[in-house]
Design a protein around this motif. Sequence first.
Motif, PDB file in Angstrom:
ATOM      1  N   GLY A   1      43.016  28.792  36.551  1.00  0.00           N
ATOM      2  CA  GLY A   1      43.392  30.165  36.240  1.00  0.00           C
ATOM      3  C   GLY A   1      42.809  31.117  37.261  1.00  0.00           C
ATOM      4  N   HIS A   2      43.136  32.387  37.117  1.00  0.00           N
ATOM      5  CA  HIS A   2      42.696  33.413  38.058  1.00  0.00           C
ATOM      6  C   HIS A   2      41.181  33.614  37.978  1.00  0.00           C
ATOM      7  N   VAL A   3      40.604  34.013  39.087  1.00  0.00           N
ATOM      8  CA  VAL A   3      39.166  34.267  39.136  1.00  0.00           C
ATOM      9  C   VAL A   3      38.771  35.308  38.072  1.00  0.00           C
ATOM     10  N   ASP A   4      37.669  35.066  37.424  1.00  0.00           N
ATOM     11  CA  ASP A   4      37.124  35.964  36.395  1.00  0.00           C
ATOM     12  C   ASP A   4      37.882  35.950  35.065  1.00  0.00           C
ATOM     13  N   HIS A   5      38.874  35.064  34.935  1.00  0.00           N
ATOM     14  CA  HIS A   5      39.580  35.018  33.657  1.00  0.00           C
ATOM     15  C   HIS A   5      38.839  34.172  32.619  1.00  0.00           C
ATOM     16  N   GLY A   6      37.748  33.500  33.075  1.00  0.00           N
ATOM     17  CA  GLY A   6      36.879  32.839  32.097  1.00  0.00           C
ATOM     18  C   GLY A   6      36.882  31.321  32.128  1.00  0.00           C
ATOM     19  N   LYS A   7      37.235  30.723  33.277  1.00  0.00           N
ATOM     20  CA  LYS A   7      37.270  29.254  33.368  1.00  0.00           C
ATOM     21  C   LYS A   7      35.893  28.647  33.092  1.00  0.00           C
ATOM     22  N   THR A   8      34.891  29.159  33.801  1.00  0.00           N
ATOM     23  CA  THR A   8      33.537  28.611  33.644  1.00  0.00           C
ATOM     24  C   THR A   8      33.022  28.858  32.234  1.00  0.00           C
ATOM     25  N   SER A   9      33.254  30.076  31.735  1.00  0.00           N
ATOM     26  CA  SER A   9      32.795  30.418  30.376  1.00  0.00           C
ATOM     27  C   SER A   9      33.443  29.506  29.340  1.00  0.00           C
ATOM     28  N   LEU A  10      34.722  29.236  29.529  1.00  0.00           N
ATOM     29  CA  LEU A  10      35.434  28.397  28.570  1.00  0.00           C
ATOM     30  C   LEU A  10      34.924  26.945  28.632  1.00  0.00           C
TER      31      LEU A  10
ATOM     32  N   VAL B   1      44.856  31.770  26.132  1.00  0.00           N
ATOM     33  CA  VAL B   1      44.793  33.211  26.338  1.00  0.00           C
ATOM     34  C   VAL B   1      43.378  33.636  25.952  1.00  0.00           C
ATOM     35  N   ASN B   2      42.578  33.934  26.963  1.00  0.00           N
ATOM     36  CA  ASN B   2      41.135  34.145  26.761  1.00  0.00           C
ATOM     37  C   ASN B   2      40.801  35.636  26.619  1.00  0.00           C
ATOM     38  N   LYS B   3      39.593  35.900  26.209  1.00  0.00           N
ATOM     39  CA  LYS B   3      39.045  37.260  26.068  1.00  0.00           C
ATOM     40  C   LYS B   3      39.765  38.079  25.002  1.00  0.00           C
ATOM     41  N   ILE B   4      40.212  37.403  23.945  1.00  0.00           N
ATOM     42  CA  ILE B   4      40.920  38.142  22.896  1.00  0.00           C
ATOM     43  C   ILE B   4      39.971  39.029  22.092  1.00  0.00           C
ATOM     44  N   ASP B   5      38.659  38.864  22.322  1.00  0.00           N
ATOM     45  CA  ASP B   5      37.682  39.744  21.675  1.00  0.00           C
ATOM     46  C   ASP B   5      37.659  41.131  22.312  1.00  0.00           C
ATOM     47  N   LYS B   6      38.204  41.258  23.501  1.00  0.00           N
ATOM     48  CA  LYS B   6      38.061  42.511  24.239  1.00  0.00           C
ATOM     49  C   LYS B   6      39.034  43.580  23.772  1.00  0.00           C
ATOM     50  N   GLU B   7      38.527  44.788  23.845  1.00  0.00           N
ATOM     51  CA  GLU B   7      39.391  45.922  23.594  1.00  0.00           C
ATOM     52  C   GLU B   7      40.444  45.931  24.700  1.00  0.00           C
TER      53      GLU B   7
ATOM     54  N   VAL C   1      42.034  32.483  22.533  1.00  0.00           N
ATOM     55  CA  VAL C   1      40.624  32.107  22.406  1.00  0.00           C
ATOM     56  C   VAL C   1      39.702  33.205  22.929  1.00  0.00           C
ATOM     57  N   SER C   2      38.449  33.061  22.600  1.00  0.00           N
ATOM     58  CA  SER C   2      37.417  33.860  23.250  1.00  0.00           C
ATOM     59  C   SER C   2      36.261  32.931  23.586  1.00  0.00           C
ATOM     60  N   ALA C   3      35.994  32.810  24.871  1.00  0.00           N
ATOM     61  CA  ALA C   3      34.846  31.998  25.296  1.00  0.00           C
ATOM     62  C   ALA C   3      33.562  32.695  24.877  1.00  0.00           C
ATOM     63  N   LYS C   4      33.642  34.022  24.709  1.00  0.00           N
ATOM     64  CA  LYS C   4      32.447  34.786  24.366  1.00  0.00           C
ATOM     65  C   LYS C   4      32.085  34.630  22.889  1.00  0.00           C
ATOM     66  N   THR C   5      33.051  34.858  22.011  1.00  0.00           N
ATOM     67  CA  THR C   5      32.751  34.772  20.573  1.00  0.00           C
ATOM     68  C   THR C   5      33.010  33.360  20.025  1.00  0.00           C
TER      69      THR C   5
END
Length: 296
Positions: A23-32, A122-128, A158-162
């Motif tokens: 995926g694109h840089v900063d979209h959360g590959k490592t976090s996921l 689809v990552n970062k769904i926790d974000k505003e 998904v959210s890698a954060k939450t």
Amino acid sequence: IEPTYDDAAEDLVERPPVVTIMGHVDHGKTSLLDAVRETEVTAGEAGGITQHIGAYQVHHNGKAITFLDTPGHQAFTAMRARGAKVTDIVVLVVAADDGVKPQTEEAIDHARAADVPIVVAVNKIDKEGADPTRVRTELTQRDLQPAEWGGEIEYVDVSAKTKQNLEDLLETIQVVADLEELKANPNVEASGHVIESKLDPGRGPVVTLLIDRGTLKIGDAVVAGADWGKVRALVDYKGDRVKEAHPGDPVEVLGFDGVPEAGEFFHVVESDKRARVLAAERANRLKTESIARRSG
Ligand code: GDP
């Protein structure tokens, strides 16, 4: 050149799918990758500390899934350039607040060129400002119609954060893997590919292999490109010493004479002597080719 094997259907056993996250840089590959790895720790199925060997496994419904943990396209394309097909499923990560970007499109192209099925996370769904529907619309324009809209592609928000919906992602990967009917014969000498290798100051060459077929054992004589080895120790992704590695497993191997490149094919041969001869032949061939190239 990699051989093709013709195993009888009755010798084939289900093996874990091998997944690459792109995926694109900063979209959360490592976090996921980190978040998925942690699902295993909280499930109490693995030890707390996983070490980096280039891949790890998590278990879902009692079955393993292997994740290559070098995110990004470079490793994937480097391996493909060597003709290695080491990935069964691509998880395409798209940030819900950012949508489809150039490297998202590149990842789609790579997956298609390799003929590997895509699951969209689809990552970062926790974000505003997260807009998972927009991601679906944008990807539909790239021919990735969501299953829930009558298409063929599985999407998981998904959210890698939450850590939201990570089990759903694993479930979906298994559903897609089941359709692929991934099987291998475990009862033969092992073969597969190098995922990464390094020279460790204390341990010498440390080579991570992904087993495609067969069972790798301590004492086996192995050839990988111009390098060979006699397996002295096998270490799994948890850092535990193991006696064997099976199809779909990543395993760290000690006992190589050098560091073969990622994507290199490996196979077990009948003796150390044979391994040494094959590796030397390959080294000679490479040398001749490089001299030929230099002299135009
Ligand atoms: P990569 O370049 O694709 O590997 O992306 P990273 O995993 O490094 O993530 C990029 C940034 O997005 C980091 O600051 C992460 O903390 C953040 N991030 C990743 N996943 C999520 C998520 O699900 N929610 C939020 N809010 N931030 C995230």
